[in-house]
Design a protein around this motif. Structure first.
Motif, PDB file in Angstrom:
ATOM      1  N   SER A  35       0.814  -1.226   0.000  1.00 21.92           N
ATOM      2  CA  SER A  35       0.000   0.000   0.000  1.00 21.92           C
ATOM      3  C   SER A  35       0.846   1.274   0.000  1.00 21.92           C
ATOM      4  O   SER A  35       0.383   2.323   0.444  1.00 21.92           O
ATOM      5  CB  SER A  35      -0.962   0.022   1.197  1.00 21.92           C
ATOM      6  OG  SER A  35      -1.834  -1.078   1.168  1.00 21.92           O
ATOM      7  N   HIS A  44      -0.972   4.012  -2.106  1.00 19.33           N
ATOM      8  CA  HIS A  44      -2.165   4.535  -1.436  1.00 19.33           C
ATOM      9  C   HIS A  44      -1.792   5.329  -0.184  1.00 19.33           C
ATOM     10  O   HIS A  44      -2.415   6.361   0.120  1.00 19.33           O
ATOM     11  CB  HIS A  44      -3.118   3.398  -1.088  1.00 19.33           C
ATOM     12  CG  HIS A  44      -3.664   2.705  -2.295  1.00 19.33           C
ATOM     13  ND1 HIS A  44      -4.462   1.589  -2.209  1.00 19.33           N
ATOM     14  CD2 HIS A  44      -3.526   2.967  -3.615  1.00 19.33           C
ATOM     15  CE1 HIS A  44      -4.787   1.188  -3.433  1.00 19.33           C
ATOM     16  NE2 HIS A  44      -4.222   2.004  -4.291  1.00 19.33           N
ATOM     17  N   ASN A  45      -0.778   4.858   0.532  1.00 19.04           N
ATOM     18  CA  ASN A  45      -0.344   5.585   1.731  1.00 19.04           C
ATOM     19  C   ASN A  45       0.235   6.949   1.368  1.00 19.04           C
ATOM     20  O   ASN A  45       0.068   7.922   2.112  1.00 19.04           O
ATOM     21  CB  ASN A  45       0.698   4.776   2.496  1.00 19.04           C
ATOM     22  CG  ASN A  45       0.098   3.528   3.137  1.00 19.04           C
ATOM     23  OD1 ASN A  45      -1.114   3.438   3.326  1.00 19.04           O
ATOM     24  ND2 ASN A  45       0.941   2.555   3.454  1.00 19.04           N
TER      25      ASN A  45
END
Length: 303
Positions: free
Chosen positions: A271, A274-275
């Motif tokens: 992720s 997305h992070n």
């Protein structure tokens, strides 16, 4: 006087030829005018249509300009009627307003049609791949969610396969551009933009950041290498087997201002993309907007 005029005209002609040679080069092609994929081809067709429609206005206007200057010039024995009260012509008003309106309508329809067609995969009979792109100062990070690998300052894609580039920034705003494959799309902190591209045949395509981002902007260039699917799979396997992992510490180093060489990584933190969006979104959003500021479900390439 004649000698001075001839010398001036010769200098202007020489300067024009020199500029043309510098712009074109010996074997250099205009990248925008060398479409190598269905997205770039649609955009090229739109450029041609725009040029033709503009020429349909500009060329007659220039011809009329020279004709009117010549036809109505003042000369001895001029017997043209003197009409100081004449102020308009309905027919001429309809012509010089009606034609541009028609041209704008035609261009608007085709532009809207082309624009909406580019939000979908260029072809539907081939499974697309996804590449997540993060612009940094002054480098590009490419992540492959399906292959679980990452690269810096270069990307490899399978030829003939639609590629959905998901774009964000972990620094200031930039613009992702591969001229021979399609138009540019912005990368913005806290947001995820999407861009469909596809290379019709194997080759190496020039890519660049197209938005000024400071001292290292001129070095934000990368290459997109398109190769047959089998070779692409073999390349991904080789990266997976031999390259080091992209740890959070390595990523933090990449985010620092500075240039970087081409790099490959066999894995990256889960992720990470997305992070990055969430972290930067928190910097620029109001507190009540932090949740729901972007819809990651819409970024699924198979939806």
């Amino acid at each position: 006087m004649k000698k001075h005029t001839s010398s001036y005209l010769w200098k202007v002609s020489a300067l024009g030829i020199t500029l043309l040679a510098l712009l074109t080069g010996c074997d250099r092609r205009y990248l925008v005018f060398n479409p190598s994929g269905p997205v770039a081809q649609k955009e090229f067709d739109l450029i041609v249509l725009s040029a033709v429609l503009c020429a349909a206005v500009v060329i007659p206007v220039l011809i009329l300009l020279f004709y009117i200057v010549y036809r109505y010039r003042d000369k001895p024995g001029n017997k043209a009627p003197y009409t100081p009260e004449w102020n308009d012509s309905k027919i001429l008003e309809i012509v010089w307003w009606g034609i541009p309106v028609i041209i704008i309508c035609i261009l608007g329809v085709y532009t809207a049609k082309t624009t909406y067609s580019l939000v979908k995969p260029p072809v539907t009979d081939v499974k697309p791949i996804t590449i997540q792109v993060t612009s940094l100062d002054w480098k590009w990070l490419f992540q492959y969610p399906d292959q679980k690998i990452a690269t810096v300052n270069y990307a490899e894609i399978p030829a003939g396969v639609p590629v959905q580039f998901q774009l964000t920034s972990d620094s200031m705003m930039n613009s992702f551009w591969v001229p021979e494959l399609g138009g540019q799309e912005y990368t913005m902190p806290g947001m995820a933009m999407r861009l469909w591209l596809q290379a019709d045949k194997p080759g190496t395509y020039f890519g660049s950041g197209a938005n000024f981002t400071g001292r290292g902007f001129a070095h934000m260039k990368f290459k997109v290498v398109a190769k047959p699917q089998a070779e692409f799979n073999q390349w991904a396997k080789q990266i997976k087997k031999s390259a080091p992992a992209l740890t959070q510490e390595r990523y933090d180093l990449l985010t620092k201002k500075g240039l970087a060489e081409k790099q490959s990584f066999s894995s990256y933190p889960e992720s990470l993309f997305h992070n990055t969006i969430d972290r930067n979104g928190g910097k620029y959003m109001k507190p009540e907007m932090k949740h729901g500021g972007h819809d990651m479900s819409m970024m699924d390439h198979d939806k």
